[in-house]
Design a protein around this motif. Sequence first.
Motif, PDB file in Angstrom:
ATOM      1  N   LEU A  12       0.824  -1.215   0.000  1.00  0.00           N
ATOM      2  CA  LEU A  12       0.000   0.000   0.000  1.00  0.00           C
ATOM      3  C   LEU A  12       0.855   1.260   0.000  1.00  0.00           C
ATOM      4  CD1 LEU A  12      -2.817  -1.051   2.497  1.00  0.00           C
ATOM      5  CD2 LEU A  12      -2.963  -0.854   0.005  1.00  0.00           C
ATOM      6  N   ILE A  13       1.931   1.246   0.779  1.00  0.00           N
ATOM      7  CA  ILE A  13       2.843   2.386   0.800  1.00  0.00           C
ATOM      8  C   ILE A  13       3.515   2.548  -0.553  1.00  0.00           C
ATOM      9  CG2 ILE A  13       5.016   3.232   1.785  1.00  0.00           C
ATOM     10  CD1 ILE A  13       4.048   2.157   4.479  1.00  0.00           C
ATOM     11  N   CYS A  14       3.852   1.435  -1.195  1.00  0.00           N
ATOM     12  CA  CYS A  14       4.462   1.480  -2.518  1.00  0.00           C
ATOM     13  C   CYS A  14       3.521   2.128  -3.534  1.00  0.00           C
ATOM     14  CB  CYS A  14       4.835   0.074  -2.965  1.00  0.00           C
ATOM     15  SG  CYS A  14       5.537  -0.011  -4.602  1.00  0.00           S
ATOM     16  N   ILE A  15       2.260   1.781  -3.491  1.00  0.00           N
ATOM     17  CA  ILE A  15       1.279   2.375  -4.405  1.00  0.00           C
ATOM     18  C   ILE A  15       1.137   3.873  -4.129  1.00  0.00           C
ATOM     19  CG2 ILE A  15      -1.180   2.405  -5.018  1.00  0.00           C
ATOM     20  CD1 ILE A  15      -1.099  -0.680  -4.536  1.00  0.00           C
ATOM     21  N   GLY A  16       1.113   4.247  -2.856  1.00  0.00           N
ATOM     22  CA  GLY A  16       1.050   5.662  -2.499  1.00  0.00           C
ATOM     23  C   GLY A  16       2.288   6.424  -2.933  1.00  0.00           C
ATOM     24  N   LEU A  17       3.443   5.791  -2.826  1.00  0.00           N
ATOM     25  CA  LEU A  17       4.693   6.415  -3.251  1.00  0.00           C
ATOM     26  C   LEU A  17       4.702   6.646  -4.756  1.00  0.00           C
ATOM     27  CD1 LEU A  17       7.547   7.361  -2.503  1.00  0.00           C
ATOM     28  CD2 LEU A  17       8.304   5.002  -2.710  1.00  0.00           C
ATOM     29  N   ILE A  18       4.262   5.670  -5.507  1.00  0.00           N
ATOM     30  CA  ILE A  18       4.188   5.815  -6.968  1.00  0.00           C
ATOM     31  C   ILE A  18       3.226   6.952  -7.331  1.00  0.00           C
ATOM     32  CG2 ILE A  18       3.403   4.701  -9.082  1.00  0.00           C
ATOM     33  CD1 ILE A  18       4.469   2.053  -7.849  1.00  0.00           C
ATOM     34  N   ALA A  19       2.081   7.003  -6.670  1.00  0.00           N
ATOM     35  CA  ALA A  19       1.095   8.046  -6.962  1.00  0.00           C
ATOM     36  C   ALA A  19       1.635   9.434  -6.611  1.00  0.00           C
ATOM     37  CB  ALA A  19      -0.191   7.775  -6.193  1.00  0.00           C
ATOM     38  N   SER A  20       2.371   9.540  -5.497  1.00  0.00           N
ATOM     39  CA  SER A  20       2.896  10.858  -5.118  1.00  0.00           C
ATOM     40  C   SER A  20       3.997  11.317  -6.057  1.00  0.00           C
ATOM     41  CB  SER A  20       3.396  10.837  -3.664  1.00  0.00           C
ATOM     42  OG  SER A  20       4.554  10.041  -3.540  1.00  0.00           O
ATOM     43  N   VAL A  21       4.783  10.397  -6.573  1.00  0.00           N
ATOM     44  CA  VAL A  21       5.823  10.778  -7.535  1.00  0.00           C
ATOM     45  C   VAL A  21       5.189  11.193  -8.860  1.00  0.00           C
ATOM     46  CG1 VAL A  21       7.724   9.876  -8.927  1.00  0.00           C
ATOM     47  CG2 VAL A  21       7.663   9.419  -6.489  1.00  0.00           C
ATOM     48  N   LEU A  22       4.213  10.432  -9.315  1.00  0.00           N
ATOM     49  CA  LEU A  22       3.563  10.757 -10.590  1.00  0.00           C
ATOM     50  C   LEU A  22       2.726  12.027 -10.511  1.00  0.00           C
ATOM     51  CD1 LEU A  22       2.442   7.240 -11.849  1.00  0.00           C
ATOM     52  CD2 LEU A  22       4.356   8.630 -12.654  1.00  0.00           C
ATOM     53  N   GLY A  23       2.283  12.397  -9.328  1.00  0.00           N
ATOM     54  CA  GLY A  23       1.474  13.588  -9.167  1.00  0.00           C
ATOM     55  C   GLY A  23       2.246  14.882  -9.166  1.00  0.00           C
ATOM     56  N   GLN A  24       3.563  14.810  -9.041  1.00  0.00           N
ATOM     57  CA  GLN A  24       4.373  16.019  -9.008  1.00  0.00           C
ATOM     58  C   GLN A  24       4.609  16.561 -10.410  1.00  0.00           C
ATOM     59  OE1 GLN A  24       7.971  15.487  -6.782  1.00  0.00           O
ATOM     60  NE2 GLN A  24       6.936  14.359  -5.168  1.00  0.00           N
ATOM     61  N   ARG A  47       5.811  25.209  -4.078  1.00  0.00           N
ATOM     62  CA  ARG A  47       4.711  25.886  -3.403  1.00  0.00           C
ATOM     63  C   ARG A  47       3.449  25.044  -3.492  1.00  0.00           C
ATOM     64  NH1 ARG A  47       7.034  29.736  -0.599  1.00  0.00           N
ATOM     65  NH2 ARG A  47       8.286  31.159  -1.817  1.00  0.00           N
ATOM     66  N   GLY A  48       2.610  25.169  -2.508  1.00  0.00           N
ATOM     67  CA  GLY A  48       1.292  24.551  -2.532  1.00  0.00           C
ATOM     68  C   GLY A  48       1.311  23.044  -2.615  1.00  0.00           C
ATOM     69  N   MET A  49       0.626  22.550  -3.628  1.00  0.00           N
ATOM     70  CA  MET A  49       0.456  21.103  -3.787  1.00  0.00           C
ATOM     71  C   MET A  49       1.779  20.402  -4.062  1.00  0.00           C
ATOM     72  SD  MET A  49      -1.787  18.970  -3.443  1.00  0.00           S
ATOM     73  CE  MET A  49      -2.859  17.715  -4.012  1.00  0.00           C
ATOM     74  N   ASP A  50       2.674  21.043  -4.803  1.00  0.00           N
ATOM     75  CA  ASP A  50       3.981  20.435  -5.069  1.00  0.00           C
ATOM     76  C   ASP A  50       4.786  20.258  -3.788  1.00  0.00           C
ATOM     77  OD1 ASP A  50       4.689  21.857  -8.347  1.00  0.00           O
ATOM     78  OD2 ASP A  50       3.753  19.964  -7.760  1.00  0.00           O
ATOM     79  N   ALA A  51       4.714  21.228  -2.895  1.00  0.00           N
ATOM     80  CA  ALA A  51       5.433  21.119  -1.621  1.00  0.00           C
ATOM     81  C   ALA A  51       4.865  19.970  -0.784  1.00  0.00           C
ATOM     82  CB  ALA A  51       5.350  22.433  -0.854  1.00  0.00           C
ATOM     83  N   LEU A  52       3.546  19.868  -0.778  1.00  0.00           N
ATOM     84  CA  LEU A  52       2.909  18.781  -0.029  1.00  0.00           C
ATOM     85  C   LEU A  52       3.286  17.423  -0.610  1.00  0.00           C
ATOM     86  CD1 LEU A  52       0.874  17.789   2.098  1.00  0.00           C
ATOM     87  CD2 LEU A  52      -0.884  18.009   0.343  1.00  0.00           C
ATOM     88  N   LEU A  53       3.230  17.307  -1.937  1.00  0.00           N
ATOM     89  CA  LEU A  53       3.583  16.039  -2.572  1.00  0.00           C
ATOM     90  C   LEU A  53       5.057  15.692  -2.362  1.00  0.00           C
ATOM     91  CD1 LEU A  53       1.578  16.083  -5.904  1.00  0.00           C
ATOM     92  CD2 LEU A  53       1.284  14.549  -3.980  1.00  0.00           C
TER      93      LEU A  53
END
Length: 76
Positions: A12-24, A47-53
């Motif tokens: 599950l963490i791996c899937i979240g990690l992939i999603a956070s990398v692809l979302g940047q 800034r904003g969403m990029d900083a959070l990701l």
Amino acid sequence: MLLTILMILDALICIGLIASVLGQEAKSAGMGGMGGGADTVFSSKARGMDALLARVTVVLAVLFAVITIMIARMTN
């Protein structure tokens, strides 16, 4: 039982990690930006969403590494 829970959590963490990398958003023009313009690659502030990701990516990467090492130690 604990090993199974750790493996599921790791997936599950791996899937979240992939999603956070692809979302940047892309920070540079790929490998071409590493030549002479290295200051533009490393000086940009997120800034904003990029900083959070970016923060989420670091946290998930550390958790993934720690849990993977724990799984490896338990299977030896």
